[in-house]
Design a protein around this motif. Sequence first.
Motif: not given
Length: 254
Positions: A137-139, A168-178, A180-187, A239-245
Amino acid sequence: MSENASGLLAGKVVLLVGASAGIGADAASVFAEEGASLMLTARSEDALATLTEKLTSAGHDVAYTTGDVSVAADVAGFVDATVERFGRLDGAFNNAGINQQGRLDEVSEEDFDRVMAINVKGTWLCLREEIRALGENGGSIVNTSSIGGIRGATGLGAYQASKAAVIGLTRTAAHDFGPLGVRVNAIAPGPTDSPMLRAWQENDPAAVERRVSAVPLRKAGTGAEVANAAAWLLSDRAGHINGVVMPVDGGLTA
């Protein structure tokens, strides 16, 4: 469902890791006001119970469970508890973290390992289990890094190394899981009024004053200001923000 049906997170089930104090506790209030159904987790049951009672009394859909992010079984347990309680998982805010003051040559091996276990291994374990629960379902997932992960400064070497690793984990996860419809970002918060900053101020008030005075807005941020940024990243508006710090630092890294 929480009573605000029109907020940024309306209809979302969100797991909030590290919710007992500071930015995490402020995020619980912000996310609830934005309409999320929340599972709160941390190691301190008393603090979680008090916060959950406060939010549920205000009409929000909130539950809690305890666990240590550095323990794989605990992390699997609080992700499973979220799905059991709410039926699914839509997003997560991985905010658990500890600080360690001291130059790199002053930090003990034990303290260094503990910082890495909570801040880095804990983030990885959370990502791993949250991805499993988000499934097809993504997220959206937001990790808490720090401007200390972006720029150097003396006296916080272990902490800064751990927060760089979170990036580093955030940016890698953005590539790994994008896919699958999963966005991963960091603050990346700058100086923020929190128990962590206040403890640091007690030990080294001059260092904290220097950092806050260097902020272009000339003030420390608030936990709610940081939480609002996380809420936006978790929401469909990003919705189109992925891998951002995203720095939340009053312009300190500008």
